[in-house]
Design an enzyme around this catalytic site. Structure first.
Site: not given
Ligand code: AMP
Length: 281
Positions: A34-36, A40, A151-153, A179, A188
């Site tokens: 969340g916190a899209l 995302h 790919e961020k993670d 992104i 993030s």
């Molecule tokens: P999270 O909500 O942080 O667990 O992230 C959910 C998904 O979004 C994961 O696959 C992350 O790698 C992806 N994600 C988070 N930040 C970015 C970003 N800046 N660019 C691309 N994908 C992202």
């Protein structure tokens, strides 16, 4: 378009996916906490481009937090998130109640060896077991044919790709590019926790990584570039650089030169917020 229907139980989710499978439709899942943000949403667009149906999941997974305060502080913005998804025509927003993911007596852990012995696997003990376990649950619950990760993670992307292969899950894992904000900071959800001043300093992490990458491309020794970059970051106000590593993109083994496809990985603390980033070299 209207926001997607929010489903909170596995029974409701199955009520939707059954007919999609009967119609031989492909189902893409985008797992999130969340916190899209636009990072995302780029995954959602990739899923829309490839799949007949798209499910976004929001679950702040307690098992992947190794720090109770981090879990408590994690931003939660469900209504905004649903609104942001409206323009994509997402078929379902699955926001499971915790007992739908971890019912009473839940006793199984999915653990990926090797890839998790480095970087965030060391600095966040238990984190990847939590990620691997919840992803396995979400893949089986959604019965997705495709899953989209950032790919961020990058280490997480490798771990999830490995587990899907090892467990013969019938799902294709897609990695999508990071992104960034206009100043280079990788988007993030945790960026929301940065103070105004910390937010102005945060892009320095990416800048220093780019400096190291161009030094490597010019043939400079990695050790010297690494030391100088860490030193500059700590002088800028980063309180701790946990790692700034050059590693092979596939098995994440340490490298001292980009002799095969490599990435530079960093994790650093700024004003109480842990930032991570990685770039291809
Ligand atoms: P999270 O909500 O942080 O667990 O992230 C959910 C998904 O979004 C994961 O696959 C992350 O790698 C992806 N994600 C988070 N930040 C970015 C970003 N800046 N660019 C691309 N994908 C992202």
């Amino acid at each position: 378009m209207t926001p997607p229907p929010i489903l909170r139980t596995l029974a409701d989710l199955r009520g939707k996916t059954r007919s999609w499978h009967d119609a031989h439709e492909t189902i893409g899942v985008v797992p999130t906490m969340g916190a899209l943000h636009d990072g995302h949403l780029s995954l959602v667009q990739a899923a829309k481009d490839r799949c007949d149906r798209v499910i976004v999941t929001i679950f702040v997974n307690p098992k992947q937090f190794n720090n109770a305060q981090d879990l408590a502080n994690y931003p939660r913005t469900e209504q905004d998130d649903a609104r942001k998804l409206a323009r994509f025509g997402v078929d379902a927003l699955y926001v499971p109640d915790p007992d739908q993911v971890y019912p009473s007596g839940f006793a199984t852990t999915v653990s990926v060896a090797g890839l998790t012995d480095v970087m965030d696997g060391i600095h966040r003990p238990g984190h990847f077991d939590g990620v691997a376990t919840v992803c396995t649950k979400l893949f089986t619950q959604t019965t997705a044919t495709d899953a989209f990760f950032g790919e961020k993670d990058f280490q997480q992307l490798q771990v999830v790709t490995r587990l899907a292969r090892d467990l013969d899950l019938q799902i294709t894992i897609h990695g999508c590019p990071t992104i960034r904000d206009i100043d280079g900071l990788a988007l993030s959800s945790r960026n929301l926790l940065l103070s105004d001043r910390a937010r102005t300093l945060a892009p320095r992490l990416f800048e220093e990584m780019e400096t190291v990458a161009s030094g490597l491309n010019a043939g400079q020794p990695f050790g010297e570039l690494q030391r100088a970059a860490i030193d500059r970051l700590e002088k800028t106000g980063f309180t701790k650089v946990e790692y700034l590593d050059l590693r092979a993109a596939d098995d994440l083994h340490l490298l001292d030169a980009p002799t095969r496809p490599a990435r530079l990985f960093a994790a650093a603390w700024l004003a109480g917020v842990r930032l991570i980033d990685n770039i291809a070299v």
